[in-house]
Design a protein around this motif. Structure first.
Motif, PDB file in Angstrom:
ATOM      1  N   SER A  61     -27.294 -63.238 -22.605  1.00 43.57           N
ATOM      2  CA  SER A  61     -28.605 -63.776 -22.602  1.00 43.57           C
ATOM      3  C   SER A  61     -28.840 -65.184 -22.959  1.00 43.57           C
ATOM      4  N   VAL A  67     -36.923 -61.168 -20.470  1.00 46.31           N
ATOM      5  CA  VAL A  67     -36.573 -59.967 -20.691  1.00 46.31           C
ATOM      6  C   VAL A  67     -37.399 -58.945 -20.487  1.00 46.31           C
ATOM      7  N   VAL A 113     -32.083 -58.833 -18.405  1.00 45.95           N
ATOM      8  CA  VAL A 113     -32.222 -60.256 -18.531  1.00 45.95           C
ATOM      9  C   VAL A 113     -32.055 -61.026 -17.203  1.00 45.95           C
TER      10      VAL A 113
END
Length: 117
Positions: A61, A67, A113
């Motif tokens: 990430s 997210v 993500v």
């Protein structure tokens, strides 16, 4: 030109509007770059209470990524949101909108993500 000003629709009257130099053709759709699960034990939340988790490692990430969270149960009025707080780290924010205190169980939350690549 219509009587209401410039008609920015395509010739068929359907489709994407292009105005002010914005071109839809250059926009890329977000792609999943990480799909995993994390064990998360939300704190007990009184009505109207807000909490933010400590950092949770999600390798891959990056700041600016989106997210998506998938809790393993019904959150029953607790609203949740994930965000990247630093490289390889997310945080989960929670707010209890229910009329009573909620103590959600620990569980394996799904995390996806996405990033524009």
């Amino acid at each position: 030109m219509s009587k209401y000003g410039v008609d920015y629709r395509t010739k068929t009257g359907k489709g994407i509007v292009r105005a002010d130099g914005f071109s839809v053709g250059s926009v890329t759709a977000p792609k999943a770059v990480v799909s995993t699960t994390v064990t998360f034990d939300p704190p007990s939340l009184a009505t109207g209470a807000f909490a933010v988790s400590s950092g949770i490692t999600v390798t891959g990430s990056a700041l600016g990524d989106n997210v998506e969270l998938y809790p393993p149960y019904d959150t029953d009025g607790v609203i949740y949101q994930g965000s990247v707080s630093a490289a390889n780290t997310i945080k989960i924010s929670l707010i209890n909108t229910n009329g009573s205190t909620k103590d959600l169980a620990s569980g394996a939350w799904g995390v996806v993500v996405k990033r524009r690549v």
